[in-house]
Design a protein around this motif. Structure first.
Motif, PDB file in Angstrom:
ATOM      1  N   PRO A   1      -9.859   8.964  14.634  1.00 53.48           N
ATOM      2  CA  PRO A   1      -9.803   7.515  14.867  1.00 53.48           C
ATOM      3  C   PRO A   1      -8.737   7.158  15.901  1.00 53.48           C
ATOM      4  CG  PRO A   1      -8.672   8.066  12.832  1.00 53.48           C
ATOM      5  CD  PRO A   1      -9.257   9.361  13.358  1.00 53.48           C
ATOM      6  N   PHE A   2      -8.888   6.000  16.544  1.00 53.46           N
ATOM      7  CA  PHE A   2      -7.905   5.550  17.532  1.00 53.46           C
ATOM      8  C   PHE A   2      -7.853   4.027  17.551  1.00 53.46           C
ATOM      9  CE2 PHE A   2     -11.877   5.514  19.858  1.00 53.46           C
ATOM     10  CZ  PHE A   2     -11.802   4.354  20.622  1.00 53.46           C
ATOM     11  N   TYR A   3      -6.736   3.513  18.048  1.00 57.44           N
ATOM     12  CA  TYR A   3      -6.578   2.071  18.268  1.00 57.44           C
ATOM     13  C   TYR A   3      -5.910   1.873  19.617  1.00 57.44           C
ATOM     14  CZ  TYR A   3      -5.116  -2.772  17.972  1.00 57.44           C
ATOM     15  OH  TYR A   3      -4.938  -4.111  18.248  1.00 57.44           O
ATOM     16  N   ASN A   4      -6.341   0.843  20.343  1.00 50.82           N
ATOM     17  CA  ASN A   4      -5.883   0.622  21.708  1.00 50.82           C
ATOM     18  C   ASN A   4      -5.709  -0.881  21.928  1.00 50.82           C
ATOM     19  OD1 ASN A   4      -7.233   1.456  24.984  1.00 50.82           O
ATOM     20  ND2 ASN A   4      -5.149   1.393  24.291  1.00 50.82           N
ATOM     21  N   TYR A   5      -4.532  -1.286  22.443  1.00 54.33           N
ATOM     22  CA  TYR A   5      -4.277  -2.708  22.707  1.00 54.33           C
ATOM     23  C   TYR A   5      -3.818  -2.888  24.146  1.00 54.33           C
ATOM     24  CZ  TYR A   5      -1.996  -7.258  22.757  1.00 54.33           C
ATOM     25  OH  TYR A   5      -1.627  -8.531  23.096  1.00 54.33           O
ATOM     26  N   PHE A   6      -4.476  -3.795  24.871  1.00 52.49           N
ATOM     27  CA  PHE A   6      -4.121  -4.138  26.248  1.00 52.49           C
ATOM     28  C   PHE A   6      -3.558  -5.558  26.273  1.00 52.49           C
ATOM     29  CE2 PHE A   6      -7.254  -0.860  26.915  1.00 52.49           C
ATOM     30  CZ  PHE A   6      -6.878  -0.225  28.090  1.00 52.49           C
ATOM     31  N   PRO A   7      -2.296  -5.759  26.668  1.00 53.59           N
ATOM     32  CA  PRO A   7      -1.795  -7.127  26.847  1.00 53.59           C
ATOM     33  C   PRO A   7      -2.429  -7.814  28.055  1.00 53.59           C
ATOM     34  CG  PRO A   7       0.007  -5.551  26.585  1.00 53.59           C
ATOM     35  CD  PRO A   7      -1.226  -4.767  26.824  1.00 53.59           C
ATOM     36  N   ASN A   8      -2.877  -7.024  29.063  1.00 55.54           N
ATOM     37  CA  ASN A   8      -3.435  -7.623  30.288  1.00 55.54           C
ATOM     38  C   ASN A   8      -4.511  -6.707  30.885  1.00 55.54           C
ATOM     39  OD1 ASN A   8      -1.451  -5.686  30.993  1.00 55.54           O
ATOM     40  ND2 ASN A   8      -1.223  -6.591  33.015  1.00 55.54           N
ATOM     41  N   TYR A   9      -5.606  -6.578  30.193  1.00 55.55           N
ATOM     42  CA  TYR A   9      -6.743  -5.785  30.690  1.00 55.55           C
ATOM     43  C   TYR A   9      -7.352  -6.512  31.890  1.00 55.55           C
ATOM     44  CZ  TYR A   9     -11.115  -3.135  30.572  1.00 55.55           C
ATOM     45  OH  TYR A   9     -12.183  -2.331  30.888  1.00 55.55           O
TER      46      TYR A   9
END
Length: 783
Positions: free
Chosen positions: A593-601
């Motif tokens: 499993p993975f999690y990914n967060y972009f503040p400014n994609y």
């Protein structure tokens, strides 16, 4: 009275020799009836006493010689025996030597790593290297016809995935969905895939993952030989070959390869395609003008010693292929179908030609506890797109005779790249510390009567430190820190034709500087039981590219007008990866499993504006930034039913959502739907004259994709059957390698959500039978 009769005693003297009458020592001589045994001496002599007048069965044996038996009747007081033994030529069964590099690589990296061997590539040959790798969970492609594709790792692609070739970042025109990678899959020795952000080692663009293409190992010492690969495909009538010739003395070696492929238009399981609500009929299911030619020239040469090596890699890959004639430009109705359908192998307008020349030097030196490595690279990517001149907007109706640009040259991209990588790996007690530097400079020129992206140059440099600390035999800790600086300059571009009396400026001079600090922390836990765990958290980044900053033109492949945003910031990403594994003699289970967060994609956002200056009312797309959340994972389960029979399940899931901006609540473009692949493989050690034969059946189920972002369309689910079979066949002292694939066995009509042609509802290729043969030659075929 009693009478005792004593039998007469006799002596047997003997000599044992080989085929050349040379004495054999230490031959075991046995007399079965008397239970006697002894060994021949240094002269091959032996003797023993027996009762006379009797018959004895004698046996002779020695390692490396054929056993021998003699029957002897003793008639005198002394008997002499002369025995000649022959050498035993025993042919041993095939011995397979397997290393644990792939397993150890996974165990010592906190990232999710897959190692793909050359055998996997041979067994699953696709239209391109990226197409071949798409069988793996988490790896998808943006298909561009039958011969080219771009990689997606967990739904991220383009400049968010780094592809390295022999240690140097491969630089082409990776920002374009219709631009494939100029890599020869026959020249790949091994491929390593890193799923998830890896900017702490590879720098900008590795925010989604890394595909590391490694060369074949150098030839064995004192070996001269090679291989001939032959390949044929039924769907597009492809014929190809790849010839490899290598030689090595003790330290110096060379390894060369020539690849050529020639293919025609490919078939799809439909006779009509809707190109933006205009029905296009296909002649015998062929996509007109999708034929192509590909060549690859490679030379590897260098010096190898115990503590050092220096190898030069020189390659030139060229491709000439057509675009689907009815899906390029703004006038699909104007296509002369009669002319295109005369031949399925010619390449007409619109088309593309790309040439990628590359020179790389990789040098290593081991000094004490240091392993020093330097990579130097030069690349020249030259790409041209050709199309019939058609005036759009204010363009003149007839192409001016005063223009120096050829009338059919729509766009040209000319990129020169200079790269330098330096590393020092230091082993100190329980620490393995790597300190490195990456530098790259690009010069990018443009030409053609069409415009989308201005000319630019770009310079990047980064330094990093990465420590692996062995806390115990079961626990390995990871920590990395990296700093990068980048500079991007775009150059002014002015229209060559007037619009309402003046030549408009499409792009102005722009100078941007970027800085970023990223980090990574990880742990590997490998106890002495079937269970193991890997975890990684970190921050990654990506510099905005020239297209995102300064694009200002019509993308004829997507019937859209794209406009850049010069105020974009470096893209940031925070990610967490976890890998849980359980392995026994029969079971192998891995959950990632993975999690990914972009503040400014950074993404291309469709607006309500329409363009009439350069097109026919195309929708305007602007580059914007948005907060994005992504999560998902891959599941791999393998069960060995018997020594030669196994089943496998490969599953993947991805969810992405924009949390801000105009498209808040929507997903991201090219987000693959959930899918699962079920496999049954039968692979005995031998079957008659066949060595290591295999028969494998894949059944892939892909769910529908209703979670889309306009202008994407919903894609229905589908299921496809594929078959792989192959074996090795002994021809004299050599092994011929045969492999057969049947892709899309049932000729199923289905749509791939990540396909370049999904917007016009073009189905994927129909049934395709692929046959490949690998023929070794030379004094040694060991590499």
């Amino acid at each position: 009275m009693s009478i005792t009769a004593l039998a007469q005693q006799s002596t047997i003297h003997g000599t044992v020799v080989d085929a050349n009458e040379k004495p054999l020592t230490h031959v075991l001589v046995m007399v079965a009836d008397n239970n006697l045994h002894l060994y021949s001496d240094s002269l091959g002599h032996f003797h023993f006493n027996v009762a006379g007048g009797a018959t004895y069965k004698m046996s002779f044996s020695r390692l490396g010689f054929k056993p021998l038996e003699r029957v002897l009747t003793v008639k005198s007081a002394e008997e002499h025996v002369h025995v000649q033994m022959k050498i035993a030529n025993n042919q041993l069964s095939e011995v397979q030597v397997k290393d644990r590099f792939a397993d150890e690589r996974k165990q010592t990296e906190s990232m999710n790593v897959e190692v793909v061997s050359a055998d996997f590539i041979q067994r699953n040959l696709g239209g391109s290297l990226m197409g071949t790798l798409s069988r793996l969970p988490g790896i998808k492609t943006i298909g561009i016809g039958s011969g080219q594709s771009k990689p997606l790792i967990r739904g991220l692609g383009f400049n968010r995935v780094v592809v390295t070739d022999k240690g140097i970042k491969h630089e082409g025109q990776q920002w374009g969905a219709d631009h494939g990678l100029e890599l020869d899959q026959f020249a790949a020795g091994e491929v390593e895939l890193i799923k998830g952000a890896a900017s702490f080692v590879y720098g900008s663009d590795a925010i989604g993952g890394v595909i590391d293409v490694k060369p074949a190992l150098p030839p064995a010492a004192n070996a001269t030989g090679g291989f001939v690969d032959l390949i044929g495909k039924s769907n597009n009538n492809l014929l190809g070959t790849s010839v490899n010739v290598f030689s090595r003395k003790s330290n110096w070696f060379f390894d060369s390869r020539f690849t050529y492929q020639n293919y025609g238009d490919y078939r799809v399981p439909t006779d009509t395609v809707q190109v933006y609500n205009y029905p296009v009929t296909l002649n015998n299911n062929f996509l007109r003008n999708t034929a192509g030619r590909e060549t690859g020239l490679h030379l590897n040469t260098g010096y190898i010693s115990k503590n050092s090596r220096s190898v030069f890699y020189i390659s030139n890959v060229y491709a000439n292929s057509g675009f689907f004639a009815n899906a390029h430009g703004l006038e699909p109705r104007r296509v002369n179908t009669e002319q295109y359908d005369q031949s399925n192998r010619d390449i007409m307008l619109p088309s593309q030609q790309v040439n990628h020349f590359k020179v790389i030097n990789r040098s290593q030196l081991a000094i004490g506890k240091h392993l020093l490595q330097a990579d130097l690279g030069y690349q020249h990517n030259f790409r041209q797109e050709f199309s019939q001149y058609v005036n759009h907007g204010y363009m003149p109706p007839d192409y001016p005779a005063s223009m120096t640009i050829p009338v059919d040259l729509e766009r040209e991209f000319n990129k020169k790249v200079y790269s330098l990588n330096l590393r020092d790996k230091l082993t100190l007690n329980n620490h393995e510390v790597t300190i490195g530097f990456n530098g790259e400079h690009q010069d990018n020129g443009i030409s053609g009567w069409g415009f989308l992206v201005p000319a630019f140059n770009q310079t990047t440099a980064g330094i990093f430190a990465y420590d692996k600390f062995k806390l115990s035999d079961k626990v390995l800790l990871h920590a990395a820190l990296r700093y990068d600086h980048g500079k991007l300059n775009t150059f002014r571009y002015t229209d060559w034709f007037p619009t309402e009396g003046e030549n408009l400026v499409r792009a102005d001079n722009l100078k941007r500087n970027f800085n970023s600090l990223v980090w990574s922390l990880g742990v590997n836990y490998t106890p002495n039981n079937p269970f193991s765990l890997k975890a990684n958290v970190g921050k990654s980044f990506r510099m905005p590219i020239a297209k995102e900053l300064s694009a200002n033109g019509v993308n004829y492949h997507y019937f859209s007008y794209e406009r850049g945003n010069p105020n974009l910031n470096p893209e940031q990403s925070y990610q967490a990866d976890l890998t849980l594994a359980w392995s026994t003699a029969r079971w192998n289970v891995q959950l990632s499993p993975f999690y990914n967060y972009f503040p400014n994609y950074i993404y291309l956002n469709p607006t309500a504006d329409l363009d009439y200056l350069y097109g026919a009312g195309n929708q305007v797309f602007n580059y914007q930034e948005s907060r994005v959340s992504r999560y998902g994972g891959e599941l791999q389960v393998r069960y060995n039913i018997a020594s030669a029979l196994s089943v496998e399940v490969l599953g993947e899931y991805l969810y992405a959502e924009q949390l801000s901006g105009d498209k808040a609540g929507y997903t991201l473009p090219f987000s693959p739907p959930p899918s699962a692949l079920f496999n049954l493989t039968y692979q005995p050690a031998k079957a008659g004259i066949l060595i290591s034969p295999y028969l494998s059946v894949d059944y892939r189920i892909t769910a529908k994709q209703n979670n889309i972002v306009p202008p994407e369309r919903e894609t229905p689910g589908y299921h496809v059957w594929n078959i792989q079979a192959g074996a090795k066949l002994r021809a004299g002292s050599r092994l011929l390698n045969f492999s057969l694939q049947v892709q899309n066995v049932l000729n199923t009509r289905y749509l791939n959500h990540t396909s370049f042609y999904r917007l016009i509802s073009l189905p994927e290729a129909g049934r395709n039978i692929i046959l490949s043969v690998k023929v070794p030659f030379g004094r040694s075929n060991s590499q």
